[in-house]
Scaffold this motif. Structure first.
Motif, PDB file in Angstrom:
ATOM      1  N   ILE A   3       3.365  22.023 -20.948  1.00 37.38           N
ATOM      2  CA  ILE A   3       4.004  23.120 -20.237  1.00 37.38           C
ATOM      3  C   ILE A   3       2.952  24.195 -19.991  1.00 37.38           C
ATOM      4  O   ILE A   3       2.254  24.606 -20.927  1.00 37.38           O
ATOM      5  N   LYS A   4       2.841  24.658 -18.745  1.00 38.66           N
ATOM      6  CA  LYS A   4       1.922  25.752 -18.432  1.00 38.66           C
ATOM      7  C   LYS A   4       2.734  27.036 -18.289  1.00 38.66           C
ATOM      8  O   LYS A   4       3.713  27.075 -17.557  1.00 38.66           O
ATOM      9  N   GLU A   5       2.276  28.084 -19.003  1.00 40.05           N
ATOM     10  CA  GLU A   5       2.963  29.362 -18.972  1.00 40.05           C
ATOM     11  C   GLU A   5       1.973  30.468 -18.641  1.00 40.05           C
ATOM     12  O   GLU A   5       0.792  30.371 -18.959  1.00 40.05           O
ATOM     13  N   LYS A   6       2.497  31.516 -18.015  1.00 39.56           N
ATOM     14  CA  LYS A   6       1.676  32.660 -17.682  1.00 39.56           C
ATOM     15  C   LYS A   6       2.014  33.794 -18.644  1.00 39.56           C
ATOM     16  O   LYS A   6       3.174  34.163 -18.801  1.00 39.56           O
ATOM     17  N   THR A   7       0.993  34.342 -19.307  1.00 39.95           N
ATOM     18  CA  THR A   7       1.200  35.435 -20.248  1.00 39.95           C
ATOM     19  C   THR A   7       1.353  36.743 -19.475  1.00 39.95           C
ATOM     20  O   THR A   7       1.035  36.814 -18.278  1.00 39.95           O
ATOM     21  N   PRO A   8       1.822  37.802 -20.133  1.00 38.43           N
ATOM     22  CA  PRO A   8       1.926  39.100 -19.447  1.00 38.43           C
ATOM     23  C   PRO A   8       0.590  39.626 -18.933  1.00 38.43           C
ATOM     24  O   PRO A   8       0.552  40.393 -17.974  1.00 38.43           O
ATOM     25  N   LYS A   9      -0.511  39.196 -19.540  1.00 36.74           N
ATOM     26  CA  LYS A   9      -1.829  39.625 -19.070  1.00 36.74           C
ATOM     27  C   LYS A   9      -2.291  38.835 -17.848  1.00 36.74           C
ATOM     28  O   LYS A   9      -3.317  39.144 -17.257  1.00 36.74           O
ATOM     29  N   GLY A  10      -1.585  37.780 -17.501  1.00 33.88           N
ATOM     30  CA  GLY A  10      -1.968  36.979 -16.352  1.00 33.88           C
ATOM     31  C   GLY A  10      -2.724  35.712 -16.690  1.00 33.88           C
ATOM     32  O   GLY A  10      -3.101  34.960 -15.801  1.00 33.88           O
TER      33      GLY A  10
END
Length: 108
Positions: free
Chosen positions: A20-27
């Motif tokens: 699963i690829k996720e984007k953190t709040p920092k981008g």
């Protein structure tokens, strides 16, 4: 892993490790592995490149089904937990809440 893919049949309980690829709040993009454990109720398209398995599990009293392409790079690995004795190639009757498989054999 290819020999494991050939062994997967309906009636087996498997653990599918999916990337699963996720984007953190920092981008930043992070990748993690999520495990989906359930029973294989169908296998379609044999051993060709587009072959898929349908895996079903009960989560908090609700049935959840996912279709996994076997040769996808998003599927990290598939572990066989146990196998059941079935006489059909499509186990769609297990969607009925009153139906279950009668005999289950364990793999060592």
């Amino acid at each position: 892993m290819l020999e494991t893919l050939a062994q997967i049949r309906p009636g087996m309980t498997v653990k599918v490790h999916q990337k699963i690829k996720e984007k953190t709040p920092k981008g930043e993009i992070k990748e993690r592995i999520q495990i989906f454990e359930g029973m294989v109720i169908a296998r379609k398209h044999g051993s060709e490149a587009g072959s898929t398995i349908t895996v079903r599990k009960i989560s908090e009293g609700i049935g959840v089904e996912k279709i996994f392409p076997l040769h996808s790079p998003m599927v990290a690995k598939i572990d066989i937990v146990r196998t059941g004795k079935v006489h059909r190639s499509k186990l769609y009757f297990l969607r009925d809440p009153n139906k279950k498989l009668k005999e289950v054999k364990k793999i060592k």
